[in-house]
Design a protein around this motif. Structure first.
Motif, PDB file in Angstrom:
ATOM      1  N   THR A  50      -7.136  10.431-140.354  1.00  0.00           N
ATOM      2  CA  THR A  50      -6.974  10.509-141.810  1.00  0.00           C
ATOM      3  C   THR A  50      -7.687   9.363-142.505  1.00  0.00           C
ATOM      4  OG1 THR A  50      -4.812  11.592-141.534  1.00  0.00           O
ATOM      5  CG2 THR A  50      -5.281  10.609-143.677  1.00  0.00           C
ATOM      6  N   LEU A  94     -11.038  10.295-144.878  1.00  0.00           N
ATOM      7  CA  LEU A  94     -10.898  10.084-146.316  1.00  0.00           C
ATOM      8  C   LEU A  94     -11.728   8.892-146.788  1.00  0.00           C
ATOM      9  CD1 LEU A  94      -7.114  10.845-146.868  1.00  0.00           C
ATOM     10  CD2 LEU A  94      -9.073  12.200-147.620  1.00  0.00           C
ATOM     11  N   ILE A 117     -14.319   9.725-149.770  1.00  0.00           N
ATOM     12  CA  ILE A 117     -14.218   9.035-151.066  1.00  0.00           C
ATOM     13  C   ILE A 117     -15.374   8.063-151.247  1.00  0.00           C
ATOM     14  CG2 ILE A 117     -12.793   7.469-152.442  1.00  0.00           C
ATOM     15  CD1 ILE A 117     -10.357   8.705-150.935  1.00  0.00           C
ATOM     16  N   ASP A 146      -9.088  15.939-158.164  1.00  0.00           N
ATOM     17  CA  ASP A 146      -9.305  16.152-156.732  1.00  0.00           C
ATOM     18  C   ASP A 146      -9.511  14.818-156.019  1.00  0.00           C
ATOM     19  OD1 ASP A 146      -9.069  18.913-156.933  1.00  0.00           O
ATOM     20  OD2 ASP A 146     -11.217  19.216-157.249  1.00  0.00           O
ATOM     21  N   GLU A 194      -7.120  12.779-153.096  1.00  0.00           N
ATOM     22  CA  GLU A 194      -7.635  12.179-151.861  1.00  0.00           C
ATOM     23  C   GLU A 194      -7.305  10.694-151.794  1.00  0.00           C
ATOM     24  OE1 GLU A 194     -11.814  13.142-151.894  1.00  0.00           O
ATOM     25  OE2 GLU A 194     -11.475  14.886-150.606  1.00  0.00           O
ATOM     26  N   ASN A 242      -2.855  20.941-148.393  1.00  0.00           N
ATOM     27  CA  ASN A 242      -4.194  20.957-148.991  1.00  0.00           C
ATOM     28  C   ASN A 242      -5.256  21.502-148.061  1.00  0.00           C
ATOM     29  OD1 ASN A 242      -3.433  19.661-151.507  1.00  0.00           O
ATOM     30  ND2 ASN A 242      -3.145  17.792-150.305  1.00  0.00           N
ATOM     31  N   LEU A 269      -6.597  20.207-145.435  1.00  0.00           N
ATOM     32  CA  LEU A 269      -7.635  19.211-145.141  1.00  0.00           C
ATOM     33  C   LEU A 269      -7.835  19.079-143.635  1.00  0.00           C
ATOM     34  CD1 LEU A 269      -6.726  16.405-147.693  1.00  0.00           C
ATOM     35  CD2 LEU A 269      -8.540  18.100-147.858  1.00  0.00           C
ATOM     36  N   THR A 290      -9.104  16.574-140.880  1.00  0.00           N
ATOM     37  CA  THR A 290      -9.428  15.153-140.714  1.00  0.00           C
ATOM     38  C   THR A 290     -10.213  14.883-139.442  1.00  0.00           C
ATOM     39  OG1 THR A 290      -7.354  14.715-139.551  1.00  0.00           O
ATOM     40  CG2 THR A 290      -7.340  14.491-141.942  1.00  0.00           C
TER      41      THR A 290
END
Length: 283
Positions: free
Chosen positions: A164, A168, A172, A232, A236, A277, A279, A281
């Motif tokens: 994670t 992320l 980002i 969004d 995150e 969501n 997601l 990872t």
């Protein structure tokens, strides 16, 4: 701090203030974490004390001076003494204005968002060398990867946190959003409701990144009142911040109250958010 350190830190703060001509007969502990926050009486000064080896107090003092001078909603240094870092007996001491809290202390989300927007607007004009938000994430990654530092973290949880944080941080960091100077941790514990309005404290965590990273530390309702937010990206950032502070709770040396229970609870929240969501990872 350990109890023995607290006693020494209190004595150091009192002797430092006294040596500067401030009358001190009593010290009230307001907060005890990696540093000690005290209210000194009768001079009514706020003292922050930290072990010298762990301090970034000089950076915080210089930044506070510049931000206060530009009209930022930040706590200011004690005006009766020279605004600088005082080193004594293995500690660093900084002296700040004490603000009497107002009631009720709960901050309306719109007011919180407005104050943070003002802070960001002033910070945007400052050019100071600061780490990027990813530096803090990388510290959490190293902690998760170090089994000696996090011996109680189960393998599946270690993999979850590591994946994670990595995914992320990349998403980002490479999203192309505008970055600027940030507070770094503008959570409710670092916001004072005073007669002069809302003021932000604890500037040692300042970093560079998108404003959504700061908003991720505030209550969710605050993000609904902050103009121009990428929702969004904010989601995150919230998950990245949650993963980062979860990693800290598994540090064998963590002294956060009830930290291990929170670490387990937050791992469950991370799993739920990833499932909700959709997601991945592992990419």
């Amino acid at each position: 701090m350990q109890a023995s350190e607290v006693r020494r830190a209190v004595a150091t703060a009192m002797s430092t203030a006294s040596s500067l001509g401030l009358p001190v007969d009593e010290a009230i502990v307001l907060h005890d974490s990696n540093k000690l926050t005290l209210r000194l009486l009768p001079c009514d000064v706020l003292a922050r004390v930290a072990p010298a080896a762990q301090q970034v107090a000089q950076f915080e003092v210089e930044l506070a001076r510049r931000l206060a001078g530009s009209g930022c909603p930040v706590a200011v240094l004690e005006p009766r003494v020279e605004p600088r870092v005082h080193e004594r007996d293995g500690f660093v001491v900084t002296l700040w204005t004490y603000y009497e809290p107002v009631t009720p202390r709960e901050v309306p989300p719109a007011d919180y968002a407005h104050a943070l927007e003002r802070l960001h607007a002033r910070m945007r004009k400052l050019d100071v060398p600061t780490p990027r938000f990813t530096d803090r994430v990388e510290q959490a990654q190293r902690l998760v990867a170090d089994r000696d530092r996090t011996p109680a973290l189960a393998d599946t949880d270690r993999e979850l946190l590591g994946d994670t944080l990595r995914s992320l941080k990349r998403a980002i960091g490479e999203c192309g959003s505008a970055e600027q100077l940030l507070h770094g941790e503008p959570h409710p514990g670092n916001v004072l409701a005073t007669k002069s309005g809302l003021l932000f404290i604890d500037l040692e965590t300042c970093c560079r990144g998108p404003v959504e990273f700061d908003l991720a530390h505030a209550p969710e309702e605050v993000g609904e009142h902050y103009p121009g937010v990428d929702q969004d990206l904010l989601r995150e950032c919230r998950l990245l911040v949650l993963a980062t502070i979860t990693a800290w709770r598994w540090d064998r040396d963590d002294q956060f109250p009830d930290g291990r229970r929170l670490g387990s609870e937050w791992l469950s929240r991370i799993r739920a958010a990833l499932d909700r969501n959709g997601l991945d990872t592992h990419g």
